[in-house]
Design an enzyme around this catalytic site. Structure first.
Site, short mmCIF file in Angstrom:
data_model
loop_
_atom_site.label_atom_id
_atom_site.label_comp_id
_atom_site.label_asym_id
_atom_site.label_seq_id
_atom_site.Cartn_x
_atom_site.Cartn_y
_atom_site.Cartn_z
N ASP A 1 -51.51 7.38 -17.32
CA ASP A 1 -52.66 7.93 -18.05
C ASP A 1 -53.97 7.61 -17.33
OD1 ASP A 1 -53.98 9.20 -20.12
OD2 ASP A 1 -52.93 8.11 -21.70
N ASP B 1 -53.75 16.41 -25.53
CA ASP B 1 -53.64 15.47 -26.66
C ASP B 1 -53.59 16.23 -27.98
OD1 ASP B 1 -53.38 13.08 -25.43
OD2 ASP B 1 -55.48 12.48 -25.61
C1 GLA Z 1 -54.31 9.22 -24.05
C2 GLA Z 1 -53.02 10.01 -24.00
C3 GLA Z 1 -52.27 9.83 -25.28
C4 GLA Z 1 -52.00 8.37 -25.49
C5 GLA Z 1 -53.28 7.60 -25.49
C6 GLA Z 1 -53.03 6.12 -25.55
O1 GLA Z 1 -55.21 9.77 -24.96
O2 GLA Z 1 -53.26 11.36 -23.71
O3 GLA Z 1 -51.07 10.56 -25.26
O4 GLA Z 1 -51.14 7.91 -24.49
O5 GLA Z 1 -54.07 7.87 -24.34
O6 GLA Z 1 -54.19 5.36 -25.53
#
Ligand code: GLA
Length: 728
Positions: free
Chosen positions: A475, A545
């Protein structure tokens, strides 16, 4: 086919396309890009014309000739072409003019590679390389233009290397990868804009005089603009018309601009955006500009997309999971957020296993002091208070249920409240003596620095080697600000943005080599770094997301223009949805998530028995259709729902023996209209049976008459229909 050079006319031929340029008087002109034209010299189209205020190079007397009006292959700044340019260099005497002239060319078997940068590779394809060397003889600056020709993919790649052959330092102020000139302006520009949780919305507009384009100055390719764009004729549709695509194989700042000139010609330029870009080349040093994947189709946007799907799936994505079936996973993020225990994770794993799910992914929150997004990033040590019994033990427990185990990392980031920051505040991108910007309460690590990367790499390796971990979610949850590196001198701070991305690629290369069996899913707050560059390291990327199935219809629609379904991370989540509050049937959520790598993002232990039964069926179906979905031909059958009352898409087997039609009806209507959807990619003369029924249709009937969409009760209902060739 392949590369033909006749009297310094270079024709790059693929199955259905030709790209041509010509050397004349030392200049490298662009001649043509479009459907095949044999080896005809297309420069007959050039007509001299004296345009006022468009001058001539010193040796040319003819006022009908001007660099300002000709189609050029790699324009440089300062010698009379006032349009957008690829190269801008500053020399030791303060001059900033570069005059590139043809020196030589070479044709090579196979596809070139780029040191330290992702690029298409030959794989099973037939590929050739053309290298053309240009030079400014006054400053001994050379530019090697690379062309990769993939005959069967209808793809031509471009990249270049700039070499300082002189005795003095050269400062590159802009080093774009390519320009593509057109002798007209009758083109539409399609690009994919967005925001966090709504990435890659398609927008189409006709070209106007002056500039139009997309770019990122965020350090990453970004949610806001995507480094893929299309120019097409105004009459082009999904199935008809001329379209040109440009996909930048790069994950940092980028610029894709189309400029319509005074003479109604168009220039498309693609390269690293040049805000705070200044790269120094000492004598003997070189700079490599990243690759652009070009493709042309005269059969509409659908075919253009399918060209990219194939090219990225087979010749950009690498590693075991390029071909191996990827596990159906369940991720705990939306199930628990930061608040989980080993018992909770094992309980999820157990229930998931019973429904056919194959891997549990433990998301954010397992390391350092990380119970919220205020702290912990950089401290890649297992939080044994939370993971009582340790990571190894947890993985073993999960493995015992029959599930694989995956884990989340955010390697490029650091929290101020972390031991790492307390020990190395200068490892974060900040400028000493100035306040800095936070985003999601965090800072970005200076990945241009090798010592920083090595530290994080070692931490990651230790974790990955400590247990049976088979997947990593990589990420990156903010963009760059305060870009300044403690390890570079003042006059080289213009290199930090690019060196950051080179550092990232170097890290990922080492990681994928060290752990070839680990599946790495990319992510940047969802799809904030959804680009062909990252796909060289991550065969799949969390697409957004936003897990709301109806919003995903828009996101996945836009994404499908430049990227294959096999790269699209997509999960079923709970309702009401956590991003929108909307409720959508489990069936529709499943169908939408199946247009991707498929998985779940919810607390499965809390699902009703009916929903669990549904999950079981969905997982079985996804596994059954896996090849068709991941490797089949993808067809967009409607728009993203902004105009059409339903959204439909289809996967058709390359041999046309089966197809999977998906339709989501948006708003239910009283006294409704009747809809019929035209199916694509079937054999006209074959009979197709709808699986599980006695319904039979002739291929040409489905393709020309269509398939009747049943009237569905309630909002957001859907159908999935499997057509299978029926041999009587
Ligand atoms: C990002 C990712 C999510 C999750 C969060 C965790 O927003 O896109 O899927 O993993 O971080 O903090």
């Amino acid at each position: 086919m392949g590369i033909i050079c006749k009297n310094h006319v270079f024709t790059l031929q693929t199955k259905h396309t030709a790209y041509q340029m010509k050397e004349e008087g030392g200049f490298l002109f662009h001649n043509y890009y479009g459907p095949v034209i044999g080896d005809m010299d297309m420069s007959y189209l050039v007509r001299p014309l004296d345009r006022g205020f468009s001058g001539q190079p010193q040796e040319i007397v003819d006022r009908g000739f001007s660099l300002d009006t000709r189609l050029l292959e790699y324009p440089s700044y300062g010698t009379g072409d006032y349009r957008d340019y690829c190269l801008h260099a500053a020399y030791e005497d303060g001059s900033q003019v570069t005059d590139l002239r043809f020196v030589s060319y070479e044709i090579k078997e196979g596809k070139y590679a780029l040191e330290g940068l992702p690029a298409m590779y030959q794989g099973e394809e037939k590929a050739e390389t053309l290298e053309i060397t240009l030079e400014d003889k006054y400053k001994n600056l050379q530019v090697v233009l690379y062309y990769g020709v993939f005959e069967n993919l209808d793809v031509i790649t471009r990249a270049c290397k700039i070499v300082n052959k002189g005795e003095y330092k050269v400062r590159l102020l802009r080093a774009y990868s390519m320009a593509l000139d057109f002798d007209h302006k009758e083109l539409d520009f399609l690009h994919f804009y967005g925001r966090h949780a709504m990435e890659r919305k398609m927008e189409r507009s006709s070209l106007q005089h002056g500039f139009q384009g997309v770019e990122s100055r965020r350090g990453y390719s970004s949610h806001q603009q995507n480094p893929f764009a299309v120019l097409c004729k105004p009459d082009a549709t999904e199935e008809y018309g001329w379209c040109y695509g440009a996909s930048f194989v790069y994950s940092g700042n980028f610029s894709i601009q189309a400029e319509v000139s005074q003479a109604d010609t168009t220039r498309l330029t693609v390269g690293i955006q040049d805000t705070q870009f200044e790269f120094h080349l000492e004598p003997g040093e070189c700079f490599t500009a990243p690759e652009v994947i070009l493709s042309f189709s005269d059969k509409g946007l659908g075919q253009l997309s399918r060209n990219y799907h194939k090219a990225i799936r087979n010749n950009v994505c690498r590693g075991k999971y390029k071909t191996a079936r990827r596990p159906v996973l369940i991720n705990n993020w939306e199930a628990t957020y930061f608040d989980f225990t080993p018992e909770k994770l094992v309980a999820i794993a157990k229930d998931a296993k019973e429904l056919g799910i194959e891997m549990l992914v433990m998301d954010d929150g397992w390391f350092g002091k990380r119970d919220s997004d205020f702290s912990g990033l950089g401290d890649w040590f297992v939080n044994e208070k939370k993971l009582k019994g340790g990571l190894k033990n947890l993985v073993e427990e999960v493995n015992k249920t029959g599930m694989k185990f995956g884990i989340w990392f955010e390697p490029e980031m650091i929290s101020e409240d972390s031991d790492l920051y307390r020990a190395h505040p200068d490892w974060a991108l900040t400028i000493p003596g100035r306040p800095f910007s936070r985003a999601r309460h965090q800072l970005v690590l200076d990945f241009s620095r090798e010592d920083v990367r090595t530290y994080i790499f070692d931490r990651m390796c230790e974790i990955l080697e400590s247990a049976n971990i088979e997947y990593v979610k990589w990420d990156a949850n903010r963009h760059l600000t305060d870009v300044w590196s403690a390890q570079l001198p003042a006059d080289r701070q213009g290199e930090v943005f690019h060196r950051y991305i080179l550092g990232l690629y170097d890290f990922l290369e080492k990681l994928t080599q060290r752990f070839p069996d680990i599946l790495i899913e990319g992510c940047s707050g969802g799809g904030g770094r959804f680009d062909a560059g990252m796909m060289y390291y991550h065969p799949q990327i969390w697409c957004s997301d936003d897990t709301d199935a109806i919003e995903r219809l828009e996101i996945q629609y836009g994404t499908s223009f430049g990227y294959p379904v096999s790269t699209v991370g997509s999960h079923v989540s709970v309702c009401p949805n956590h991003q929108t509050g909307r409720s959508v049937s489990m069936k529709t959520r499943g169908i939408v998530a199946m247009a991707g790598t498929f998985g779940y993002e919810l607390d499965i232990t809390k699902l009703s028995e009916d929903d669990k039964e549904m999950v079981k069926v969905q997982v079985e179906e996804f596994k059954k259709y896996y090849d068709l979905i991941q490797n089949g031909d993808y067809y967009r059958l409607t728009d993203d729902g902004s105009k059409s009352p339903y959204v439909a898409w289809e996967f058709a087997a390359e041999d046309q023996s089966e197809a999977l039609l998906n339709v989501v009806v948006l708003r239910a209507k009283a006294n409704p209209m009747l809809h019929t959807v035209l199916v694509k990619g079937l054999k006209p003369d074959a009979i197709y049976r709808v699986e599980g029924t006695e319904e039979e249709y002739l291929g040409s009937a489905l393709m020309n008459g269509g398939y009747p969409v049943p009237v569905l009760w309630d909002d957001y209902q859907s159908i999935q229909v499997h057509f299978v060739e029926f041999l009587h």
